[in-house]
Scaffold this motif. Structure first.
Motif, PDB file in Angstrom:
ATOM      1  N   LEU A 156       0.815  -1.215   0.000  1.00 46.98           N
ATOM      2  CA  LEU A 156       0.000   0.000   0.000  1.00 46.98           C
ATOM      3  C   LEU A 156       0.848   1.265   0.000  1.00 46.98           C
ATOM      4  CD1 LEU A 156      -2.722  -1.068   2.578  1.00 46.98           C
ATOM      5  CD2 LEU A 156      -3.175  -0.360   0.223  1.00 46.98           C
ATOM      6  N   GLY A 157       2.132   1.116   0.282  1.00 47.56           N
ATOM      7  CA  GLY A 157       3.016   2.273   0.346  1.00 47.56           C
ATOM      8  C   GLY A 157       3.308   2.753   1.743  1.00 47.56           C
ATOM      9  N   LEU A 158       2.804   2.049   2.754  1.00 51.70           N
ATOM     10  CA  LEU A 158       3.096   2.425   4.145  1.00 51.70           C
ATOM     11  C   LEU A 158       4.541   2.076   4.492  1.00 51.70           C
ATOM     12  CD1 LEU A 158      -0.103   1.358   6.133  1.00 51.70           C
ATOM     13  CD2 LEU A 158       0.707   3.680   5.705  1.00 51.70           C
ATOM     14  N   ARG A 159       5.204   2.972   5.201  1.00 52.50           N
ATOM     15  CA  ARG A 159       6.584   2.738   5.625  1.00 52.50           C
ATOM     16  C   ARG A 159       6.805   3.044   7.101  1.00 52.50           C
ATOM     17  NH1 ARG A 159       6.074   0.491   1.683  1.00 52.50           N
ATOM     18  NH2 ARG A 159       7.266   0.557  -0.266  1.00 52.50           N
ATOM     19  N   GLN A 160       5.979   3.907   7.677  1.00 53.14           N
ATOM     20  CA  GLN A 160       6.224   4.378   9.037  1.00 53.14           C
ATOM     21  C   GLN A 160       5.449   3.570  10.088  1.00 53.14           C
ATOM     22  OE1 GLN A 160       5.520   8.642   9.071  1.00 53.14           O
ATOM     23  NE2 GLN A 160       6.547   8.877   7.100  1.00 53.14           N
ATOM     24  N   PHE A 161       5.415   2.267   9.910  1.00 50.02           N
ATOM     25  CA  PHE A 161       4.779   1.414  10.915  1.00 50.02           C
ATOM     26  C   PHE A 161       5.842   0.549  11.573  1.00 50.02           C
ATOM     27  CE2 PHE A 161       4.722  -1.054   7.011  1.00 50.02           C
ATOM     28  CZ  PHE A 161       5.076  -2.329   7.427  1.00 50.02           C
ATOM     29  N   ARG A 162       5.537   0.115  12.785  1.00 46.11           N
ATOM     30  CA  ARG A 162       6.462  -0.739  13.535  1.00 46.11           C
ATOM     31  C   ARG A 162       5.759  -2.029  13.938  1.00 46.11           C
ATOM     32  NH1 ARG A 162       7.641   1.358  18.482  1.00 46.11           N
ATOM     33  NH2 ARG A 162       5.925   2.874  18.435  1.00 46.11           N
ATOM     34  N   ILE A 163       6.516  -3.103  14.027  1.00 47.94           N
ATOM     35  CA  ILE A 163       5.982  -4.389  14.474  1.00 47.94           C
ATOM     36  C   ILE A 163       6.534  -4.677  15.860  1.00 47.94           C
ATOM     37  CG2 ILE A 163       5.792  -6.855  14.004  1.00 47.94           C
ATOM     38  CD1 ILE A 163       6.363  -6.224  11.059  1.00 47.94           C
ATOM     39  N   LEU A 164       5.643  -4.791  16.833  1.00 42.73           N
ATOM     40  CA  LEU A 164       6.029  -5.160  18.198  1.00 42.73           C
ATOM     41  C   LEU A 164       5.813  -6.656  18.373  1.00 42.73           C
ATOM     42  CD1 LEU A 164       4.373  -2.227  20.189  1.00 42.73           C
ATOM     43  CD2 LEU A 164       6.581  -2.286  19.010  1.00 42.73           C
ATOM     44  N   LEU A 165       6.743  -7.319  19.045  1.00 42.90           N
ATOM     45  CA  LEU A 165       6.703  -8.784  19.156  1.00 42.90           C
ATOM     46  C   LEU A 165       6.987  -9.224  20.588  1.00 42.90           C
ATOM     47  CD1 LEU A 165       6.562 -11.480  17.459  1.00 42.90           C
ATOM     48  CD2 LEU A 165       9.056 -11.324  17.308  1.00 42.90           C
ATOM     49  N   ASN A 166       6.281 -10.251  21.032  1.00 41.32           N
ATOM     50  CA  ASN A 166       6.499 -10.785  22.376  1.00 41.32           C
ATOM     51  C   ASN A 166       6.040 -12.236  22.413  1.00 41.32           C
ATOM     52  OD1 ASN A 166       7.242 -10.708  25.079  1.00 41.32           O
ATOM     53  ND2 ASN A 166       5.274  -9.940  25.792  1.00 41.32           N
ATOM     54  N   SER A 167       6.389 -12.929  23.482  1.00 42.47           N
ATOM     55  CA  SER A 167       5.862 -14.267  23.748  1.00 42.47           C
ATOM     56  C   SER A 167       5.178 -14.255  25.102  1.00 42.47           C
ATOM     57  CB  SER A 167       6.974 -15.310  23.761  1.00 42.47           C
ATOM     58  OG  SER A 167       6.458 -16.576  24.157  1.00 42.47           O
ATOM     59  N   LEU A 168       3.975 -14.826  25.159  1.00 40.95           N
ATOM     60  CA  LEU A 168       3.208 -14.886  26.408  1.00 40.95           C
ATOM     61  C   LEU A 168       3.344 -16.226  27.109  1.00 40.95           C
ATOM     62  CD1 LEU A 168      -0.084 -13.085  25.316  1.00 40.95           C
ATOM     63  CD2 LEU A 168       1.905 -12.132  26.481  1.00 40.95           C
ATOM     64  N   GLY A 169       4.233 -17.103  26.598  1.00 45.53           N
ATOM     65  CA  GLY A 169       4.381 -18.398  27.226  1.00 45.53           C
ATOM     66  C   GLY A 169       3.192 -19.303  26.968  1.00 45.53           C
ATOM     67  N   VAL A 307      -9.112  -1.782   8.796  1.00 42.98           N
ATOM     68  CA  VAL A 307      -9.193  -1.051   7.526  1.00 42.98           C
ATOM     69  C   VAL A 307      -9.271   0.446   7.792  1.00 42.98           C
ATOM     70  CG1 VAL A 307     -10.545  -0.708   5.417  1.00 42.98           C
ATOM     71  CG2 VAL A 307     -10.284  -2.997   6.376  1.00 42.98           C
ATOM     72  N   ASP A 308     -10.085   0.852   8.776  1.00 45.03           N
ATOM     73  CA  ASP A 308     -10.228   2.271   9.112  1.00 45.03           C
ATOM     74  C   ASP A 308      -8.887   2.861   9.525  1.00 45.03           C
ATOM     75  OD1 ASP A 308     -11.992   0.273  10.691  1.00 45.03           O
ATOM     76  OD2 ASP A 308     -13.447   1.746   9.969  1.00 45.03           O
ATOM     77  N   ARG A 309      -8.202   2.155  10.419  1.00 46.90           N
ATOM     78  CA  ARG A 309      -6.911   2.641  10.922  1.00 46.90           C
ATOM     79  C   ARG A 309      -5.867   2.689   9.808  1.00 46.90           C
ATOM     80  NH1 ARG A 309      -6.317   1.307  16.654  1.00 46.90           N
ATOM     81  NH2 ARG A 309      -8.326   1.806  17.607  1.00 46.90           N
ATOM     82  N   THR A 310      -5.909   1.710   8.913  1.00 46.12           N
ATOM     83  CA  THR A 310      -4.946   1.684   7.817  1.00 46.12           C
ATOM     84  C   THR A 310      -5.156   2.882   6.894  1.00 46.12           C
ATOM     85  OG1 THR A 310      -4.805  -0.735   7.897  1.00 46.12           O
ATOM     86  CG2 THR A 310      -4.062   0.339   5.883  1.00 46.12           C
ATOM     87  N   VAL A 311      -6.416   3.225   6.614  1.00 45.83           N
ATOM     88  CA  VAL A 311      -6.710   4.411   5.799  1.00 45.83           C
ATOM     89  C   VAL A 311      -6.169   5.658   6.482  1.00 45.83           C
ATOM     90  CG1 VAL A 311      -8.563   5.886   4.901  1.00 45.83           C
ATOM     91  CG2 VAL A 311      -8.704   3.403   4.641  1.00 45.83           C
ATOM     92  N   LEU A 312      -6.355   5.776   7.800  1.00 45.20           N
ATOM     93  CA  LEU A 312      -5.823   6.921   8.547  1.00 45.20           C
ATOM     94  C   LEU A 312      -4.295   6.954   8.489  1.00 45.20           C
ATOM     95  CD1 LEU A 312      -8.105   6.910  11.739  1.00 45.20           C
ATOM     96  CD2 LEU A 312      -8.162   8.533   9.834  1.00 45.20           C
ATOM     97  N   ALA A 313      -3.654   5.782   8.552  1.00 36.36           N
ATOM     98  CA  ALA A 313      -2.190   5.709   8.464  1.00 36.36           C
ATOM     99  C   ALA A 313      -1.700   6.177   7.096  1.00 36.36           C
ATOM    100  CB  ALA A 313      -1.722   4.285   8.734  1.00 36.36           C
ATOM    101  N   LEU A 314      -2.417   5.792   6.052  1.00 37.42           N
ATOM    102  CA  LEU A 314      -2.066   6.242   4.700  1.00 37.42           C
ATOM    103  C   LEU A 314      -2.165   7.763   4.597  1.00 37.42           C
ATOM    104  CD1 LEU A 314      -3.973   3.499   2.681  1.00 37.42           C
ATOM    105  CD2 LEU A 314      -1.490   3.805   2.694  1.00 37.42           C
ATOM    106  N   GLU A 315      -3.219   8.319   5.181  1.00 40.04           N
ATOM    107  CA  GLU A 315      -3.391   9.775   5.162  1.00 40.04           C
ATOM    108  C   GLU A 315      -2.295  10.460   5.964  1.00 40.04           C
ATOM    109  OE1 GLU A 315      -7.366  10.267   6.610  1.00 40.04           O
ATOM    110  OE2 GLU A 315      -8.300   9.635   4.729  1.00 40.04           O
ATOM    111  N   ALA A 316      -1.897   9.853   7.096  1.00 41.47           N
ATOM    112  CA  ALA A 316      -0.838  10.430   7.926  1.00 41.47           C
ATOM    113  C   ALA A 316       0.492  10.477   7.184  1.00 41.47           C
ATOM    114  CB  ALA A 316      -0.695   9.632   9.226  1.00 41.47           C
TER     115      ALA A 316
END
Length: 420
Positions: A156-169, A307-316
């Motif tokens: 989609l062209g998004l670049r300014q997102f981050r992936i947070l990762l963890n394990s809950l056991g 989907v709503d949040r992704t559209v807002l991210a694209l606009e941002a």
């Protein structure tokens, strides 16, 4: 002005903005469709108990946010607040797990409902695309889903997102950590509702967004220090697979997500351009959910992206999507005979896959040409009685302004050639 308006906290999707939402849904689902995930659709409401068992009776979703109703027959139903429990219920009911091909890989798209304070990026009605891989415990599957979500966002062209990762056991090591965390939390200065949460699901206290709570959690026991060897090895394999695929992520030891069913891998997609509602999607592994809702042991993993949040991210980020053309040819008839002739051409164009529209209502040339211009059409067909008597139509290039008389019998071939 209509007497009625959309309910508070909801929204209507109308053209042209609705085209963005369709494009986002298509982009998120495309990698899934190319990776063996089949489409599933579930009802907009389910038995209340499905969410109470699966999502968790102590969660805000179940205790505060579900829209519930009682049918005339006395059944307790809820508008679905999330997708995983519904999809797993449907897969079990259809015995998809018995077809002999695990994991069962499914994707879905739809509307979900939660009663909460409306604000930008948080609605009472929202849209998600989700994916679930049911019936297999494999770190490669966890990595696959994270990679596919990353791929969708980047397409989609998004670049300014981050992936947070963890394990809950898992059920072996998490109870030990749970007890240590409860002991720590009981000594903190917390309100009564949060104290109740300590006894029911203490991990959710770590997800509390209030600054005064987070300040007290600085020295909280770390789940990573309590992971059993099997969970450590599993998590390290997920991390290694993501790194090998070139997917950048951040380890976040406080990431727990808001639902009770998660085990082991948990992750969240964050976009810092959205303010406080920064999560655009997330998910994780839920190995015990099937048993919680009365099914067999089916270790599973999945995610949902807003989907709503992704559209807002694209606009941002100022990303303009390359949306499909809605109209390539616009026909303007002048007179009844021309209406029939040009409508036949428009119908033929549509059957050939060319987006075409028509000046309905018998408007005059000036008004019809304004509509043609607003439609975004590249070419306009205009014909009156004199044109038809000569066996031609006027073909106007809306970009250059050039206009040519083209034989009516050859207009299809001419347009096909020009549009490529």
């Amino acid at each position: 002005m209509s007497t009625f308006q959309a309910p508070k906290g909801t929204y209507d999707l109308t053209p042209p903005d609705s085209a963005k939402f369709l494009a986002v849904r298509e982009a998120i689902s495309a990698p899934l469709r190319d990776s063996g995930y089949g489409y599933i659709e579930t009802p907009g409401f389910e038995n209340v108990e499905l969410f109470a068992r699966g999502v968790g009776e102590s969660t805000d979703i179940v205790t505060k946010e579900m829209y519930t109703l009682t049918t005339k027959g006395g059944d307790q139903l809820a508008l679905r607040p999330e997708g995983t429990a519904s999809v797993l219920r449907a897969a079990l009911e259809a015995n998809l797990h018995k077809a002999g091909n695990l994991p069962v890989k499914l994707w879905y798209s739809g509307s979900y409902y939660r009663y909460e304070r409306p604000q930008k990026g948080r609605y009472r009605h929202f849209s998600q695309v989700g994916a679930e891989a049911i019936g297999t415990e494999d770190p490669v599957l966890d990595a696959e889903l994270i990679i596919l979500a990353d791929q969708a966002y980047r397409s989609l062209g998004l670049r300014q997102f981050r992936i947070l990762l963890n394990s809950l056991g898992d059920k072996e090591c998490r109870p030990v950590y749970r007890e240590a965390l409860q002991t720590f939390l009981r000594d903190l200065d917390l309100d009564e509702e949060t104290r109740r949460r300590i006894e029911i699901n203490p991990l959710r206290v770590l997800d509390d967004k209030r600054a005064d709570v987070q300040k007290q959690l600085t020295d909280a026991p770390k789940l990573r220090d309590y992971l059993c060897d099997a969970c450590k090895a599993y998590h390290e394999e997920v991390r290694a697979l993501l790194t090998a695929a070139g997917v950048v992520y951040e380890d976040d030891e406080k990431l727990v997500r808001g639902l009770d069913y998660y085990t082991r891998t948990t992750f969240e997609f964050i976009h810092d351009g959205l303010g406080s509602q920064s999560a655009v999607g997330g998910g994780g592994r839920y190995d015990g959910l099937s048993e919680m809702i009365g099914g067999p042991a089916l270790p599973s993993v999945g995610w949902a992206l807003g989907v709503d949040r992704t559209v807002l991210a694209l606009e941002a980020e100022g990303v303009e999507l390359d949306l499909p053309v809605t109209t390539s040819v616009y026909a303007v008839p002048l007179g009844e005979e021309a209406r029939r002739a040009l409508f036949a051409v428009v119908t033929e164009l549509r059957r050939a896959g060319v987006p075409a529209d028509f000046a309905f209502g018998g408007r005059g040339l000036k008004g019809a040409m304004k509509s043609a211009n607003r439609s975004g059409a590249r070419y306009t067909l205009v014909a009156g009685e004199r044109d038809l008597a000569e066996g031609v139509v006027q073909l106007k290039d809306m970009e250059s302004g050039e206009q040519d008389a083209v034989p009516l019998a050859g207009v299809m071939a001419e347009l096909t050639k020009r549009l490529g």
